[in-house]
Design an enzyme around this catalytic site. Structure first.
Site, PDB file in Angstrom:
ATOM      1  N   HIS A  49       9.531 -30.676  -6.681  1.00 40.57           N
ATOM      2  CA  HIS A  49       9.114 -30.069  -7.956  1.00 40.57           C
ATOM      3  C   HIS A  49       8.199 -28.873  -7.693  1.00 40.57           C
ATOM      4  O   HIS A  49       8.400 -27.785  -8.258  1.00 40.57           O
ATOM      5  CB  HIS A  49       8.399 -31.135  -8.796  1.00 40.57           C
ATOM      6  CG  HIS A  49       7.753 -30.609 -10.045  1.00 40.57           C
ATOM      7  ND1 HIS A  49       8.293 -30.799 -11.292  1.00 40.57           N
ATOM      8  CD2 HIS A  49       6.594 -29.913 -10.237  1.00 40.57           C
ATOM      9  CE1 HIS A  49       7.514 -30.233 -12.201  1.00 40.57           C
ATOM     10  NE2 HIS A  49       6.462 -29.696 -11.581  1.00 40.57           N
ATOM     11  N   GLU A  50       7.201 -29.048  -6.831  1.00 43.41           N
ATOM     12  CA  GLU A  50       6.257 -27.962  -6.550  1.00 43.41           C
ATOM     13  C   GLU A  50       6.929 -26.809  -5.808  1.00 43.41           C
ATOM     14  O   GLU A  50       6.657 -25.634  -6.089  1.00 43.41           O
ATOM     15  CB  GLU A  50       5.070 -28.498  -5.751  1.00 43.41           C
ATOM     16  CG  GLU A  50       4.221 -29.522  -6.493  1.00 43.41           C
ATOM     17  CD  GLU A  50       3.706 -29.009  -7.816  1.00 43.41           C
ATOM     18  OE1 GLU A  50       3.426 -27.793  -7.933  1.00 43.41           O
ATOM     19  OE2 GLU A  50       3.607 -29.820  -8.761  1.00 43.41           O
TER      20      GLU A  50
ATOM     21  N   HIS B  74       8.749 -24.413  -8.063  1.00 48.57           N
ATOM     22  CA  HIS B  74       7.906 -23.411  -8.715  1.00 48.57           C
ATOM     23  C   HIS B  74       7.796 -22.157  -7.840  1.00 48.57           C
ATOM     24  O   HIS B  74       7.815 -21.034  -8.342  1.00 48.57           O
ATOM     25  CB  HIS B  74       6.501 -23.974  -8.955  1.00 48.57           C
ATOM     26  CG  HIS B  74       6.404 -24.918 -10.113  1.00 48.57           C
ATOM     27  ND1 HIS B  74       6.976 -24.671 -11.330  1.00 48.57           N
ATOM     28  CD2 HIS B  74       5.771 -26.120 -10.237  1.00 48.57           C
ATOM     29  CE1 HIS B  74       6.713 -25.668 -12.161  1.00 48.57           C
ATOM     30  NE2 HIS B  74       5.988 -26.561 -11.520  1.00 48.57           N
TER      31      HIS B  74
END
Length: 307
Positions: free
Chosen positions: A140-141, A144
């Site tokens: 998820h990170e 980004h």
């Protein structure tokens, strides 16, 4: 940089629109300050200098504020191992890896681009999650970083920060310096405070509109890369539940970085805060991951690059 993280055209469009609108607000804000303060050089130098500083040193600022430090593979082999595997799968540069000595279970990515990115996790997160769950959070990170929305949200948050600081400065100037000031100066400070408050409100709403969508986009990209949306949903549920039990004082310390976190640092009974949260609700994120799980089930449950 092109990675194997699923691209999101809606996210790109929203980032462009948000930056365009914030750019207009920023130009109008600077122009208003120039008219009110009657000093072009002072306003431009201060505003431009702070913007460059926040953009260029955003990773260092975030790590310092969150008591984070860079760690080597020897210090954190499990963490580095997961990030190595994800970066190889996603075909993207490996970011620097950091640890924050906080019991608050969370993670965030920061940095002006993929070559200067940092992924930081708290010791509370490492202690609570299984390796597969940690993989989902880190994917998820990393998404980004791959989607470049980390840089966009860093720049977008700048205007709100500056406007907020000016509101506080004008307020305390009015509060503590009123006796030594004529009516014209007091009226000028009141106007500056009003303009800054309006700018803060506009930037606040625009950032939250972008931030909520970018979190859903990151969830989707992470689930598609790993092929394990249910594991990411498990991590979300576990982290959100544990955050609710973190002392309120610790939550307040971290709330300034909610826009960057995997899940917001909000305690129980915060209905108004949830309404203006930087993240969609836990229920909305779990629902979206369930839809992705159904899609992957139809495709044989493989990660996107293998399907």
């Amino acid at each position: 940089m092109r990675s194997r993280f699923e691209p999101d055209r809606q996210l790109n469009a929203r980032m462009v629109v948000t930056m365009f609108l914030l750019g207009l607000v920023y130009v109008a804000f600077v122009a208003a300050l120039i008219v009110l303060l009657k000093s072009v050089v002072l306003v431009v130098v201060i505003a431009g200098g702070l913007l460059v500083a926040q953009f260029w040193f955003s990773d260092r600022i975030a790590l310092y504020a969150m008591h984070g430090r860079l760690v080597t593979a020897e210090e954190q082999p499990r963490l580095h191992g997961v990030i190595d595997r994800l970066c190889a799968t996603a075909d993207m540069p490996k970011p620097r890896v950091a640890i924050s000595e906080m019991d608050l279970p969370n993670a965030f990515a920061t940095g002006r681009n993929a070559d200067h990115a940092v992924v930081c996790v708290t010791t509370g997160l490492l202690r609570r999650l299984e390796t597969e769950e940690l993989e989902g959070v880190l994917a998820h990170e990393l998404s980004h970083v791959a989607h470049r929305d980390v840089a966009v949200i860093t720049i977008a948050s700048f205007l709100g920060v500056i406007a907020g600081l000016i509101v506080r400065f004008a307020f305390y100037s009015q509060l503590f310096g009123g006796r030594n000031r004529d009516q014209n100066t007091a009226a000028l400070l009141a106007i500056v405070m009003a303009v800054s408050a309006l700018v803060y409100a506009i930037s606040f709403l625009l950032i939250r509109a972008l931030s909520r969508y970018r979190e859903l986009a990151a969830d989707r990209a992470a689930a598609m890369l790993t092929g394990k949306p249910s594991v990411l949903a498990s991590a979300l549920t576990k982290v959100s539940g544990d955050i609710a039990r973190i002392p309120t004082q610790d939550l307040r310390t971290a709330q300034a970085f909610n826009a960057f976190f995997f899940t917001p640092a909000l305690g129980p009974g915060t209905a108004v805060a949830n309404m203006f949260s930087t993240h969609p609700s836990l229920e909305r994120r779990i629902e979206a991951l369930a839809e992705i799980s159904a899609q992957l089930g139809e495709a044989g449950g493989k990660p996107l690059d293998e399907a």
